[in-house]
Structure formats: C-alpha cells, structure tokens
Scaffold this active site. Structure first.
Site, PDB file in Angstrom:
ATOM      1  N   PRO A  97     -37.469  22.390 -14.063  1.00 16.52           N
ATOM      2  CA  PRO A  97     -37.635  20.332 -13.420  1.00 16.52           C
ATOM      3  C   PRO A  97     -37.428  20.333 -12.061  1.00 16.52           C
ATOM      4  CG  PRO A  97     -35.893  21.244 -15.475  1.00 16.52           C
ATOM      5  CD  PRO A  97     -36.454  22.737 -14.654  1.00 16.52           C
ATOM      6  N   LEU A 102     -31.153  21.487 -10.312  1.00 17.74           N
ATOM      7  CA  LEU A 102     -31.102  23.107 -10.861  1.00 17.74           C
ATOM      8  C   LEU A 102     -32.251  23.165  -9.793  1.00 17.74           C
ATOM      9  CD1 LEU A 102     -32.219  22.361 -14.777  1.00 17.74           C
ATOM     10  CD2 LEU A 102     -30.091  23.021 -13.551  1.00 17.74           C
ATOM     11  N   GLY A 103     -31.625  22.892  -8.548  1.00 16.54           N
ATOM     12  CA  GLY A 103     -32.613  23.812  -7.244  1.00 16.54           C
ATOM     13  C   GLY A 103     -33.500  24.370  -6.932  1.00 16.54           C
ATOM     14  N   SER A 104     -34.535  23.073  -7.760  1.00 15.79           N
ATOM     15  CA  SER A 104     -36.134  24.064  -7.580  1.00 15.79           C
ATOM     16  C   SER A 104     -36.933  23.694  -6.362  1.00 15.79           C
ATOM     17  CB  SER A 104     -37.511  22.499  -8.754  1.00 15.79           C
ATOM     18  OG  SER A 104     -36.908  21.321  -7.991  1.00 15.79           O
ATOM     19  N   SER A 105     -36.552  22.957  -5.189  1.00 18.12           N
ATOM     20  CA  SER A 105     -36.726  22.579  -4.052  1.00 18.12           C
ATOM     21  C   SER A 105     -36.170  23.570  -3.577  1.00 18.12           C
ATOM     22  CB  SER A 105     -35.973  21.629  -3.115  1.00 18.12           C
ATOM     23  OG  SER A 105     -36.767  21.359  -2.073  1.00 18.12           O
ATOM     24  N   ASP A 147     -27.504  26.151  -1.823  1.00 13.38           N
ATOM     25  CA  ASP A 147     -28.862  26.380  -3.093  1.00 13.38           C
ATOM     26  C   ASP A 147     -29.632  27.809  -2.596  1.00 13.38           C
ATOM     27  OD1 ASP A 147     -27.747  24.255  -4.006  1.00 13.38           O
ATOM     28  OD2 ASP A 147     -29.373  23.369  -4.444  1.00 13.38           O
TER      29      ASP A 147
HETATM   30  C1  MEV Z   1     -27.432  20.089  -3.935  1.00 11.67           C
HETATM   31  O1  MEV Z   1     -28.099  20.451  -4.783  1.00 11.67           O
HETATM   32  C2  MEV Z   1     -25.760  19.972  -3.544  1.00 11.67           C
HETATM   33  C3  MEV Z   1     -25.927  19.012  -2.368  1.00 11.67           C
HETATM   34  O2  MEV Z   1     -24.389  19.508  -1.899  1.00 11.67           O
HETATM   35  C4  MEV Z   1     -26.044  19.043  -1.338  1.00 11.67           C
HETATM   36  C5  MEV Z   1     -25.998  20.885  -0.435  1.00 11.67           C
HETATM   37  O3  MEV Z   1     -24.769  21.600  -0.975  1.00 11.67           O
HETATM   38  O4  MEV Z   1     -26.915  21.123   0.472  1.00 11.67           O
HETATM   39  C6  MEV Z   1     -25.766  18.106  -2.871  1.00 11.67           C
END
Ligand code: MEV
Length: 309
Positions: A97, A102-105, A147
């Site tokens: 999603p 959940l790290g889609s990008s 991520d």
């Molecule tokens: C985003 O999944 C996690 C954050 O810590 C941003 C990052 O680490 O780049 C909010």
C-alpha cells in the site's frame, strides 16, 4: 532487452525519525513486494507505466511529476552519456500500500534501480542501493537510507547512516492500516521543527532511543519476544512525544496492545500502518482484534531483499 526485478517493503521495528539524527534503527523486510520491468526501446523517450500514473517524456526533463520522479531520474541517469540504448520503458506493479509506512516508495526505487541499471550492466546490490538512495533523494532529500537498505538486502537489520548488519531472530508481525495516507517528507519536516524548538528534550529522547535499541538488539538475539514487546511500547511512547502519532493511531495501538506483546507505528507515522509484535501463541488472536474494522495482515520476514522475477 528486458529486465525484471522486485524488492520488498519494510517495517521499522525501532528507531524511525531518530535514525535521521544518527541513532541506530532496527528494521525488517516483509513479504509484500514491488515488481519493476525495464525494457530498452527504439523511441528516444522515457516511458513509465504504474498504478499511480503514467508518464512519457524526453530525456533531460527537470520538472517531473513528484511520485514518478525517482524512476524517471534513474532512467535518465543511465541513458546519459551512452548510445547503446535509445529509450527505456518501465512498468511498475506493487503489492505494498502507498503512503502507509511500509516502504513502498523505497522498494520501488530499489526494484527500479535494479531493473534499469540491469539493462546496461550487471550491478552489485551495493551499487544498486547507492542508485536507489540517490533516486529517493530526488523526492525526499533527508532520507536516512534505512528503508532502501533493508529492501535491498532483506531480513532483519540494525542500521545507522554508516552501515548495517543482519540480525537473526524469529517473530510474527500483525500489520494494520489506518488507511490515512501520509507524506514522510512532511512528517520528517515537522519533527525537524520539534527538534529546533526543543533541542535539549530531543537530544534526551535520542539518548533514550539509543539505549532502548541496545536492549532491543540483545533481546532479539536471545529471541525474547515477550520482553521485546515492552520496548516496542516504550518506543511508541517516544514517538508520541515527538508528535508523530494521532488519535486514529492511538486507538489502533490500544487494540493491538490487548493481545500482542506491543504495538507501534511502522514508519513516519501520522497515518499509515502500525505493527503488533506477536508469535504463534497470539498472532491470530491479534489479527482477529483488527479484522472487523481495519485492513490487516500477518506479515512474514522477507529474507531475499532485491531479487529477479
Ligand atoms: C520512514 O520509513 C522512516 C523515517 O525515519 C525516515 C527515514 O529514515 O528516512 C521517518
């Protein structure tokens, strides 16, 4: 020539936001993936087809539509200064999603970096990761790189900006979606503001998070999931203090805490998903708590990371 690469999404078990300021984080890749196909074409164009939109542009364009910008950047960068390949068509399909923590990008950047660079020469995972982070920075300049790293290498990792190492452990995660979309960049900006206005408090929080993560690493290695759950709860409280939770997420955390060992936000927060830490004794009960009101699933740890398909 066609190349096909996929990469997994992630959960941040501990340390989101603080990782940007040099604290260690612990992440795990999950069994939901982005699939990217890259194809060399005769037309001198970059074509991208995805569920969030399509694009067909010449090379060297600077003001590209935001969500597809990293993918365009990768294709444009690889086409630059060579004459073997005229244009590239990229097709993206995702099981993760979007805007849900959940790290889609990041998974999309990793799979696209693998597929697009694969049209030119075989690259190592390390080189693909560097390309993916460069691409992600075109839309989120402050990314910690955490991520993209876990998506590239899979498994459970401890990470800070200087590198990462893998951890062996075993648990189950129930993931529940608030269905409130968020923008990581905006929330990271808000935390930056909080830090500016509360330097001392923020630095105390970083120290607390750092200690908490040292303890979490010990417990993960011993596979003491029950005790680990109490650290999940403590980490969530720190995230609440820096203002990245909200009423919707708090309500979900309460539901998760009823039967799991502990629940917290999975990423940037202020929307998106939470995870509840479980094992085989309480996973299905926790899932049942969420089922009637939330989109939820039991996630498995993905051990492969970036892979061909
Ligand atoms: C985003 O999944 C996690 C954050 O810590 C941003 C990052 O680490 O780049 C909010």
């Amino acid at each position: 020539m066609i190349t096909r690469f996929s990469a997994p999404g992630k959960v941040i078990l501990f340390g989101e936001h603080f990782v940007i300021y040099g604290v260690k984080a612990i992440l795990c890749a999950i069994n939901k993936r982005v699939f990217v196909t890259a194809e060399s074409i005769q037309e001198e164009k970059i074509i991208i087809k995805s569920e969030i939109g399509d694009l067909k542009l010449d090379k060297g364009v600077l003001d590209v539509d935001l969500p597809l910008k990293p993918i365009y950047f990768l294709a444009d960068k690889m086409l630059h200064g060579q004459s073997k390949i005229k244009g590239i068509k990229v097709t993206i399909r995702s099981e993760i999603p979007i805007g849900a923590g959940l790290g889609s990008s990041s998974a999309c950047c990793v799979a696209a970096a693998g597929a697009i660079s694969g049209l030119f020469s075989i690259k190592s995972k390390k080189e693909i990761l560097a390309l993916a982070i460069e691409a992600e920075k075109t839309i989120f300049k402050d990314t910690s790189g955490a991520d993209c790293t876990v998506s590239t290498f899979g498994g459970i990792i401890e990470y800070d900006k200087t590198g990462f190492s893998k951890i062996e452990s075993n648990f189950q995660l129930v993931i529940s979606n608030s269905n409130v979309k968020h923008s990581t960049e905006k929330i990271v900006g808000r935390v930056q503001e909080f830090k500016k206005e509360n330097e001392k408090e923020f630095s105390d929080f970083c120290a607390l998070e750092s200690d908490l993560i040292s303890d979490a690493l010990e417990l993960l290695k011993k596979n003491d999931i029950k005790k680990l759950g109490s650290l999940v709860v403590q980490n969530q409280k720190l995230l609440e203090k820096i203002g990245v939770s909200n009423d919707t997420l708090q309500k979900m955390i309460e539901i998760g805490d009823r039967s799991s060992y502990g629940s917290k936000i999975t990423g940037a927060g202020d929307g998106g998903c939470i995870y509840s830490l479980t094992d085989e004794t309480n996973a299905s009960k926790t899932l049942d708590e969420f089922k009637s009101n939330y989109e939820c699933f039991l996630a498995e740890i993905d051990l492969k990371g970036l892979d061909v398909f």
